[in-house]
Design an enzyme around this catalytic site. Structure first.
Site, PDB file in Angstrom:
ATOM      1  N   CYS A  85       2.998  -6.937  20.212  1.00 39.51           N
ATOM      2  CA  CYS A  85       3.376  -5.613  20.717  1.00 39.51           C
ATOM      3  C   CYS A  85       2.222  -5.021  21.522  1.00 39.51           C
ATOM      4  O   CYS A  85       1.080  -4.975  21.050  1.00 39.51           O
ATOM      5  CB  CYS A  85       3.722  -4.703  19.539  1.00 39.51           C
ATOM      6  SG  CYS A  85       3.974  -2.972  19.995  1.00 39.51           S
ATOM      7  N   GLN A 209      -4.737   9.112  11.149  1.00 37.01           N
ATOM      8  CA  GLN A 209      -3.938   9.334  12.341  1.00 37.01           C
ATOM      9  C   GLN A 209      -3.754   8.012  13.091  1.00 37.01           C
ATOM     10  O   GLN A 209      -4.686   7.224  13.233  1.00 37.01           O
ATOM     11  CB  GLN A 209      -4.617  10.348  13.258  1.00 37.01           C
ATOM     12  CG  GLN A 209      -4.684  11.754  12.683  1.00 37.01           C
ATOM     13  CD  GLN A 209      -3.360  12.496  12.762  1.00 37.01           C
ATOM     14  OE1 GLN A 209      -2.339  11.947  13.166  1.00 37.01           O
ATOM     15  NE2 GLN A 209      -3.372  13.747  12.356  1.00 37.01           N
ATOM     16  N   GLU A 258      -7.112  18.832  -0.510  1.00 34.55           N
ATOM     17  CA  GLU A 258      -6.114  17.773  -0.307  1.00 34.55           C
ATOM     18  C   GLU A 258      -5.660  17.280  -1.677  1.00 34.55           C
ATOM     19  O   GLU A 258      -6.474  17.156  -2.605  1.00 34.55           O
ATOM     20  CB  GLU A 258      -6.741  16.628   0.490  1.00 34.55           C
ATOM     21  CG  GLU A 258      -5.960  15.333   0.519  1.00 34.55           C
ATOM     22  CD  GLU A 258      -4.596  15.477   1.175  1.00 34.55           C
ATOM     23  OE1 GLU A 258      -3.621  14.966   0.597  1.00 34.55           O
ATOM     24  OE2 GLU A 258      -4.524  16.091   2.252  1.00 34.55           O
ATOM     25  N   ASN A 305      -3.034  21.517   8.314  1.00 36.32           N
ATOM     26  CA  ASN A 305      -2.566  20.275   8.946  1.00 36.32           C
ATOM     27  C   ASN A 305      -1.566  19.610   7.999  1.00 36.32           C
ATOM     28  O   ASN A 305      -1.851  18.576   7.409  1.00 36.32           O
ATOM     29  CB  ASN A 305      -3.761  19.352   9.223  1.00 36.32           C
ATOM     30  CG  ASN A 305      -3.339  18.056   9.891  1.00 36.32           C
ATOM     31  OD1 ASN A 305      -2.391  18.020  10.649  1.00 36.32           O
ATOM     32  ND2 ASN A 305      -4.040  16.975   9.582  1.00 36.32           N
ATOM     33  N   CYS A 332       2.744  18.101  13.157  1.00 37.42           N
ATOM     34  CA  CYS A 332       3.399  16.870  13.589  1.00 37.42           C
ATOM     35  C   CYS A 332       4.911  17.044  13.648  1.00 37.42           C
ATOM     36  O   CYS A 332       5.645  16.071  13.804  1.00 37.42           O
ATOM     37  CB  CYS A 332       3.024  15.706  12.670  1.00 37.42           C
ATOM     38  SG  CYS A 332       3.478  15.932  10.938  1.00 37.42           S
TER      39      CYS A 332
END
Length: 374
Positions: A85, A209, A258, A305, A332
């Protein structure tokens, strides 16, 4: 970018590949700016998009394994092999070919979804900008681990830039990528990934990411906004492995939060290696923020985020009433960003940028700087 899989009609994952890149970006920008128009402060002007390279930008390969142990296919569930790919940078195809040889040598049968038989479900590869690699094999059970360990030295000899190898045990018949148990097989515990102005430590189950170059530019943009805001105290909620927090730690007192303890450990290690004084906590971001604000008061500024579901009504309600003057929201999923902004009418967009994280697809990301107007 040209792709023979797309041209042949065998893979259509890049749904917009037939559209010129400039048109892809312009269409996304028009759609996002229209969606978020009700939430702009007077005089707001959108900055130029953060753009990606056309090809070779994906730091992660997520390959479904089909076929047989003797003839494994690494690609998508329909049985199309995608080791070549063009989205993947140099080194990924070469490693995947070596993994194919490992499967043959160790005779690890691919998992057959329809029959619920077999072992190897996915092959996951992460590559750093410096060409170093992490390999994860997602297995139905620990059964093949002995054979894999027996033949692993040949793979390591053929792939000298392979730094981390692990197996993920995923016994459930569910449409999720991996399970909870991770077994270290070889190399280091984490892959070092240079991103923007810092080096992140990526453990096998950490979120990274997908587009490292765009992520670095995104972190720098947020750090620039934080420099302009000049907060004495800054919270980075949903901080992951610390990308935003570490970029802002040189100018502000940063606390990152987190839920994943593994991600927090990696963020602490990266901060220590860089000599940065950021503080990190493993906790639910919303519950921690509400409790901490009650204990010591809110910070001067907040970065959020969140995953695709957005920050949700509880955190949005807290930010709305907290008195925090500046919020930076990296999204996102622009649809959930718009929903969250509707729940925070006291905060309005004063700057924003389209983030071209996934070229050739309809997936859209955006980062906005919010200022309290009332």
């Amino acid at each position: 970018m040209r792709c023979h899989h797309f041209d042949a009609g065998t893979c259509r994952s890049c749904t917009l590949l037939g559209m010129p890149r400039a048109r892809q970006v312009a269409t996304s920008r028009e759609r996002i700016e229209a969606l978020l128009a009700p939430f702009l402060a007077p005089g707001t002007v959108w900055d130029a998009p953060i753009l990606s390279a056309d090809a070779g930008f994906r730091a992660k390969a997520k390959m479904v394994v089909t076929g047989t142990a003797q003839d494994p296919v690494l690609g998508i569930a329909t049985g199309v092999d995608l080791v070549d790919c063009p989205l993947y940078p140099s080194g990924v195809e070469e490693l995947l070919e070596q993994v194919r040889r490992l499967i043959r040598r160790a005779q690890v049968p691919p998992y057959d979804v329809a029959r619920r038989r077999g072992e190897l479900k996915h092959v996951l590869v992460t590559v750093s900008p410096d060409g170093e690699l992490m390999l994860r094999l997602v297995l139905r059970s620990p059964g093949p681990l002995g054979r894999i360990r027996e033949h692993l030295p040949a793979l390591l000899a053929a792939a000298p830039r392979l730094r981390v190898v692990s197996a993920n045990i995923h016994p459930e018949h569910k449409a999720v990528l991996e399970g909870a148990e991770e077994v270290h097989l070889a190399g280091d515990e984490a892959l070092e990934v240079r991103t923007g102005d810092v080096t992140l430590r990526v453990r096998p189950q950490s979120f990274l990411q997908t587009n490292t170059e765009v992520a670095g530019a995104l972190y720098r943009q947020v750090a620039d906004w934080v420099d302009e805001i000049a907060p004495a105290t800054l919270w980075d909620l949903y901080c992951g492995i610390g990308g935003f927090a570490l970029h802002c730690a040189r100018s502000s007192e940063v606390t990152g939060v987190e839920l994943s303890a593994q991600a927090i450990e990696a963020a602490r290690e990266a901060a220590a290696a860089a000599g940065l004084a950021a503080t990190f906590h493993a906790a639910d971001a919303t519950a921690w923020a509400i409790a901490e604000a009650r204990r010591i008061g809110p910070p001067d500024a907040v970065i959020v985020n969140p995953p695709r579901r957005g920050i949700g009504p509880d955190l949005a309600g807290f930010l709305e009433t907290s008195g925090v003057r500046d919020v930076i929201y990296s999204s996102c999923n622009p649809a959930t960003l718009a929903r969250d902004l509707a729940a925070m009418p006291a905060l309005r967009i004063v700057a924003g940028r389209l983030v071209d994280m996934f070229p050739h697809t309809e997936h859209e990301e955006v980062v906005v700087r919010l200022r309290r107007i009332q």
